[in-house]
Design an enzyme around this catalytic site. Structure first.
Site, mmCIF file in Angstrom:
data_model
loop_
_atom_site.group_PDB
_atom_site.id
_atom_site.type_symbol
_atom_site.label_atom_id
_atom_site.label_comp_id
_atom_site.label_asym_id
_atom_site.label_seq_id
_atom_site.Cartn_x
_atom_site.Cartn_y
_atom_site.Cartn_z
ATOM 1 N N PRO A 126 0.831 -1.214 0.000
ATOM 2 C CG PRO A 126 -0.876 -1.593 1.538
ATOM 3 C CD PRO A 126 0.423 -2.164 1.038
ATOM 4 C CB CYS A 127 1.323 3.676 -2.600
ATOM 5 S SG CYS A 127 -0.298 4.195 -3.197
ATOM 6 C CD GLN A 128 -3.094 3.824 1.048
ATOM 7 O OE1 GLN A 128 -2.128 3.066 1.031
ATOM 8 N NE2 GLN A 128 -4.334 3.411 0.872
ATOM 9 C CE1 TYR A 130 6.880 3.323 2.108
ATOM 10 C CE2 TYR A 130 5.788 2.114 0.359
ATOM 11 C CZ TYR A 130 6.515 2.128 1.531
ATOM 12 O OH TYR A 130 6.867 0.944 2.123
ATOM 13 C CB SER A 131 1.121 9.244 -1.385
ATOM 14 O OG SER A 131 0.410 9.682 -0.246
#
Length: 419
Positions: A126-128, A130-131
């Protein structure tokens, strides 16, 4: 060759590898609706391979039926597949606690397939965390978010199965998180277990996807294998985004497609990008309801784009339509999908919230995108069936890797990895 898909989402990344001829060993995903979508897609491939797609079409047609009827059709669909013909789809959060069970299931599947190894591991945590947007909104810059360290669990799979290569997809912010320290740690962990890695920013529009979508692709190769980053020629499509949408039934806000038929035959774009074939039907095509104020704003935004090629900024609205106090940031909260351009702006999971950032370019329809329209912009084929409520459908699509992009990467691996 085979592949293991971890942090699978709705299967956009694995779809490309399936199309390229890879065999799935297992999928692991924590979201229940995404897992059901993966299961339905796996059944699709089984029925396609056994010349039984009529059963799948029957299930697709239940989309506009009652929940009771659709559940009955889904049960029949699942029963059409003999036991052990599908790969395990594990609805689990990957953690230290669940890894022993996950490894056991994978090992059992490998034994069933009479395979000794896994050729490729694919997936993106999940990229949240890193966003850039997520870090800006969090008072601690997401430093304490446990998802920052999911890459360590990814490495546990590399350590155990030692695949020839892996593909790790994420948002561009992964390279800059914590002033670059996070990515250095990722590199160090992967090198420590025997892999050389390289990261590049790729754009989906270079792979035939009509969307400006930048993503970081980290590719790793076992150190005993000659290393090279996948190289593919940029695809040049002479189409506009409206060409993706024009054959779908026209809808007003709050309407749903009244039948499963298209308005027009498939155009060249839809055929060449494998989005639609002659025997496809329309599903997931129902428009959100919008209050009158939002519809008035949508119309202004589309007119401004059509007549002036200018994006609406929130303070530009008539005073009677302004309800937010924040007039200094997120000024493009109402945004039209540019139908007359060669690619759309990025589809992200926020489309599940309200649709304001994804206004349909046809002013006569005056609404936000449907699930099917968003799926097409992400290059999902019309025979891809998303399970769960509409909000989940949008999230699954917004978080996915576009299948066309994945397919081209997978084809490169197929040509360059030895069996």
């Amino acid at each position: 060759m085979n592949f293991l898909d971890i942090f699978s989402g709705a299967g956009g990344l694995s779809e490309g590898f399936l199309r390229a001829g890879f065999t799935p060993v297992a999928h692991i995903e924590r979201d229940i609706y995404a897992c059901k979508t993966l299961e339905t897609r796996s059944i699709y491939y089984y029925l396609k391979g056994t010349n039984q797609l009529d059963r799948y079409r029957k299930y697709q047609q239940s989309y506009y039926a009652s929940n009771v009827e659709r559940n009955r059709e889904r049960a029949e669909l699942i029963n059409a597949v003999p036991e052990n013909k599908l790969e395990p789809i594990m609805n689990l959060e990957i953690s230290d606690d669940t890894l022993p069970y996950i490894f056991q299931r994978i090992d059992e599947r490998l034994a069933h397939l009479q395979e000794e190894k896994i050729d490729l591991i694919i997936g993106g945590p999940p990229c949240q965390a890193y966003s850039l947007v997520g870090r800006a909104r969090d008072e601690n810059g997401m430093e304490e978010d446990p998802r920052n360290y999911l890459y360590k669990l990814y490495v546990r799979f590399l350590t155990r199965y030692q695949p020839k290569a892996f593909v790790f997809e994420n948002v561009p912010g992964i390279l800059t998180a914590f002033k670059g320290a996070l990515f250095k740690n990722i590199q160090a962990y992967m090198k420590r277990v025997g892999y050389n890695i390289q990261a590049r920013q790729l754009n989906a529009k270079d792979f035939g996807v009509l969307q400006d979508r930048k993503r970081i692709i980290i590719v790793g190769w076992r150190k005993d294998i000659e290393y090279k980053f996948p190289c593919t020629e940029a695809v040049q499509y002479k189409y506009n985004v409206i060409d993706l949408l024009s054959d779908l039934p026209k809808l007003q806000a709050g309407e749903r497609s009244k039948n499963i038929l298209y308005n027009l035959p498939p155009n060249r774009l839809l055929i060449d990008s494998n989005i639609r074939s002659d025997d496809d039907i329309v599903t997931h095509h129902e428009a959100r309801n919008h209050v009158q104020r939002d519809l008035d704003i949508y119309r202004i935004a589309v007119q401004m784009w059509d007549l002036e090629r200018r994006r609406l900024k929130y303070p530009d609205l008539p005073e009677k339509l302004i309800t937010h106090k924040n007039l200094t940031s997120f000024l493009d909260r109402f945004k039209v999908v540019a139908g007359n351009q060669g690619f759309s702006h990025t589809i992200v999971a926020h489309i599940s919230k309200d649709g304001h950032h994804y206004i349909h370019p046809d002013i006569t329809q005056n609404r936000s995108l449907t699930v099917r329209e968003a799926a097409r912009i992400q290059s999902f084929p019309d025979n891809y069936f998303f399970e769960g409520p509409r909000t989940s459908n949008f999230m699954q699509i917004g978080n996915a890797v576009p299948p066309l992009m994945s397919e081209k990467l997978a084809s490169w691996f197929k040509d360059h990895l030895t069996v």
